[in-house]
Scaffold this active site. Structure first.
Site, short mmCIF file in Angstrom:
data_model
loop_
_atom_site.label_atom_id
_atom_site.label_comp_id
_atom_site.label_asym_id
_atom_site.label_seq_id
_atom_site.Cartn_x
_atom_site.Cartn_y
_atom_site.Cartn_z
N HIS A 32 0.83 -1.21 0.00
CA HIS A 32 0.00 0.00 0.00
C HIS A 32 0.86 1.25 0.00
O HIS A 32 2.03 1.21 0.38
CB HIS A 32 -0.91 0.04 1.24
CG HIS A 32 -2.17 -0.74 1.09
ND1 HIS A 32 -2.26 -2.05 1.46
CD2 HIS A 32 -3.39 -0.39 0.59
CE1 HIS A 32 -3.49 -2.49 1.20
NE2 HIS A 32 -4.19 -1.50 0.67
N LYS A 73 -0.68 5.07 4.30
CA LYS A 73 -1.67 4.19 4.95
C LYS A 73 -1.34 4.01 6.42
O LYS A 73 -0.21 3.69 6.77
CB LYS A 73 -1.75 2.85 4.22
CG LYS A 73 -2.82 1.94 4.82
CD LYS A 73 -3.23 0.85 3.88
CE LYS A 73 -4.28 -0.07 4.51
NZ LYS A 73 -5.57 0.59 4.73
#
Ligand code: NAD
Length: 227
Positions: free
Chosen positions: A133, A137
């Site tokens: 990600h 995040k």
């Protein structure tokens, strides 16, 4: 035909803005009320909401569920980073109203989650989940990886090693599930190409959940395969 009134929590966030764009392009629904971190709840406006979409933070959940329960309004929640406490909160609220929580609102991940059931026939293999990600995040491993891990362990009937979480660049979300033996490797992989996939899924789920008459804890798979 009357447009569906959507209440949006976390409207100023990355996902909130994306969801608002999808709703305004849809034609069948409107954002009738937005809740941000410092908004004081206006119950007259909250009463007009047909379904809530919440992509905010775990701290917002008690208030969102309180407002929704008071007005008997369904809630679609995509917030991740929940502990047992928030999951219990969702389960309790779902006794009174329809609640759909999904760590990943994409239909592709819903299919991947179902596909993991196939691994029951090779449960002697070694398994490992990997997720990638963007660097901003907050939670690690991702909520999606945790959900996939739960489905995988249920399918293969054993504990598997914790998901590996990699953070970097602008990756929207890549999840890989590896099944490995001495002779072969199978990898199921899902890549989100943009944030719109989650926003579209959340709006589709909200339109579906608004039609569900019974209180209960729904999943994104129910939108595709039925409860
Ligand atoms: P973000 O930080 O850009 O936005 C969050 C927004 O929520 C901010 O505007 C913030 O002010 C607001 N907020 C925080 N606490 C609040 C409160 N108590 N009341 C009202 N508003 C509050 O984050 P993001 O990238 O938009 O992601 C939001 C959440 O959605 C995260 O938990 C993320 O992991 C999750 N997410 C889920 C999916 C999915 O498919 N389920 C996909 C992407 C992101």
């Amino acid at each position: 035909m009357k447009k569906l009134n959507i209440g949006l929590v976390g409207a100023n966030g990355r996902m909130g803005r994306e969801i608002a764009d999808i709703i305004s392009a849809h034609g069948g629904c409107d954002v009738s009320y937005s809740l941000s971190r410092d908004t004081k709840v206006n119950h007259e406006q909250a009463a007009k909401v047909d379904v809530w979409i919440d992509f905010s933070s775990p701290e917002a959940l008690p208030e969102v569920l309180k407002i929704a329960s008071r007005h008997k309004t369904p809630v679609v929640c995509g917030t991740t980073g929940f502990t047992k406490k928030e999951k219990t909160h969702l389960a309790k609220a779902s006794k009174n109203i329809p609640v759909l929580w999904a760590s990943n609102m994409s239909m592709g991940v819903a299919v991947l989650n179902e596909a993991l059931k196939m691994f029951s026939s090779i449960s002697n293999f070694d398994f490992q989940i990997e997720e990638f990600h963007h660097i901003r995040k907050k939670d690690k491993p991702s909520g999606t990886a945790i959900t996939l891990q739960e489905s995988l362990e249920k399918a293969v009937g054993k504990k598997c090693p914790e998901p590996l979480a990699i953070r970097g660049g602008g990756i929207f979300g890549v999840h890989k599930v590896h099944a490995m033996s001495e002779e072969e490797v199978i990898t199921f992989e899902h890549s989100a190409l943009n944030r719109t996939v989650f926003a579209k899924g959340a709006v589709t789920a909200a339109l579906w959940l608004a039609k569900q008459k019974k209180p209960g804890l729904y999943q994104i798979r129910d939108v595709l395969f039925g409860k």
